[in-house]
Design an enzyme around this catalytic site. Structure first.
Site, short mmCIF file in Angstrom:
data_model
loop_
_atom_site.label_atom_id
_atom_site.label_comp_id
_atom_site.label_asym_id
_atom_site.label_seq_id
_atom_site.Cartn_x
_atom_site.Cartn_y
_atom_site.Cartn_z
N SER A 1 48.62 44.40 51.88
CA SER A 1 48.55 44.55 50.37
C SER A 1 49.77 44.19 49.60
CB SER A 1 48.03 45.72 50.05
OG SER A 1 48.76 46.96 50.05
N THR B 1 47.95 46.98 46.20
CA THR B 1 49.05 47.08 45.08
C THR B 1 49.58 48.35 45.45
OG1 THR B 1 47.95 45.61 43.58
CG2 THR B 1 49.75 46.80 42.58
N THR C 1 53.08 43.99 44.65
CA THR C 1 51.83 43.58 45.17
C THR C 1 51.62 42.09 45.75
OG1 THR C 1 49.16 43.18 44.62
CG2 THR C 1 51.02 42.27 42.86
N VAL D 1 48.78 35.03 38.54
CA VAL D 1 49.62 36.19 38.38
C VAL D 1 48.52 37.44 38.11
CG1 VAL D 1 51.53 37.44 37.01
CG2 VAL D 1 51.52 35.05 37.75
N GLY D 2 48.67 38.49 38.50
CA GLY D 2 47.94 39.54 38.08
C GLY D 2 48.49 40.63 37.21
N ASP D 3 48.22 41.81 37.31
CA ASP D 3 48.59 42.71 36.27
C ASP D 3 49.98 43.34 36.77
OD1 ASP D 3 47.43 43.92 38.32
OD2 ASP D 3 47.16 45.89 37.32
N THR E 1 46.29 49.70 40.08
CA THR E 1 46.13 49.17 41.42
C THR E 1 44.41 48.63 41.13
OG1 THR E 1 45.35 50.80 42.72
CG2 THR E 1 47.41 50.41 42.76
N GLY F 1 43.19 43.38 38.73
CA GLY F 1 44.32 43.28 37.86
C GLY F 1 43.84 42.49 36.26
#
Ligand code: GLY
Length: 299
Positions: free
Chosen positions: A19, A146, A164, A175-177, A197, A200
């Protein structure tokens, strides 16, 4: 901050954990791209990296961005050059045999689906993601896997870090959060810290970590502040493809929240049979606690 980052780097370096960091599940092209952020409450500083390739410990690079630059976020090749200049080893490939094999299996299963129309393809992809989870090829919590780790010391000084490998099989460059301040992590040294987590995109849309810290500023307990963010996510989830047959979100998302007095909470959209847990370590020692769910049942 150093202690929190030392904690998450253990998992970033663990080849068995898919992860985060080394051996994190790769993007759709089979390339591991990592995101991380950190925020230092007392110093009011922050650093983050996104879509970083070739470095096992993105959280350490995020810390360097915080400590050594005037910037908050470096991405992609620029983040990698920065890491190299800071003395990090750059590797050609962060896949382990396990993450590569899992990606190959996904590729094998999805290739025949590439010619479907977008809606059918989306549904087919979600079906096969569930299949791979059911067959034990991917752990459910590792799909958006994450780590967020927040800490407060006896003086009430508070910091946080989130790291993450992002959404498994994401579009390269997604790109996530996690590296976005206010989404995957937010710390205000006078108030507290929150991080997330899970999906995102949901946390990004409502900047939930910022929202949670602001709710605490208005006097809410960490648990109530976190549940407010989950309600906001539920209200913002209106697309059919993101809803289950009960009309509620078909994904999970979790928040970990700590205020400067040391009060804390873990909350989740769902926690079927108490399965969503979070780790706590205080004067009573380390332990797992069950996250408080907003909704009954599972995603
Ligand atoms: N929450 C991690 C991600 O969506 O990338």
């Amino acid at each position: 901050m150093d202690a929190l980052i030392a904690g998450v780097t253990i998992v970033e370096l663990d080849p068995e954990d898919t992860s985060v960091g080394y051996g994190g599940l790769p993007n759709a092209d089979g390339v591991v791209q990592l995101d991380a952020s950190c925020m230092h409450g007392p110093r009011k500083r922050a650093g983050a990296v996104a879509a970083l390739e070739g470095v096992r410990n993105p959280s350490l690079v995020a810390q360097k961005v915080m400590d050594q630059t005037d910037h908050h976020l470096l991405v992609g090749p620029g983040a990698q050059v920065f890491a190299r200049n800071m003395g990090f080893t750059i590797e050609d490939d962060l896949n382990t045999d396990r993450s590569r094999r899992t990606w190959l299996e996904w590729k094998r299963r999805t290739t025949p689906l590439l010619y479907l129309d977008p809606d059918r393809r989306e549904l087919a992809m979600r079906r096969l993601e569930r299949e791979m989870i059911t067959e034990g090829l991917i752990e459910e919590n590792h799909f958006y896997g994450t780590i967020n780790c927040n800490g407060v010391n006896a003086r009430g000084e508070i910091c946080g870090v989130t790291t993450t490998s992002g959404l498994a099989w994401k579009i390269p460059g997604r790109v996530g959060d996690s590296p976005i301040l206010g989404a995957g992590l937010y710390v205000d040294g006078e108030i507290g810290a929150a991080g997330s987590t899970g999906r995102g995109e949901a946390s990004l849309y409502s900047l939930c970590s910022f929202l949670i810290v602001e709710e605490m500023r208005r006097g809410k307990h960490p648990k109530d502040a976190g549940l407010e963010a989950l309600r906001r996510i539920q209200a913002a989830t209106i697309e059919q493809r993101l809803l289950n047959e009960r009309g509620t979100p078909n994904f999970n998302i979790n928040f970990y929240i700590l205020n400067r007095r040391g009060e804390y909470a873990g909350v989740a959209m769902y926690s079927p049979d108490g399965r969503q847990q979070f780790a706590v370590c205080d004067e009573k020692g380390p332990r797992l606690e069950v996250s408080t769910p907003l909704l009954e049942g599972s995603a």
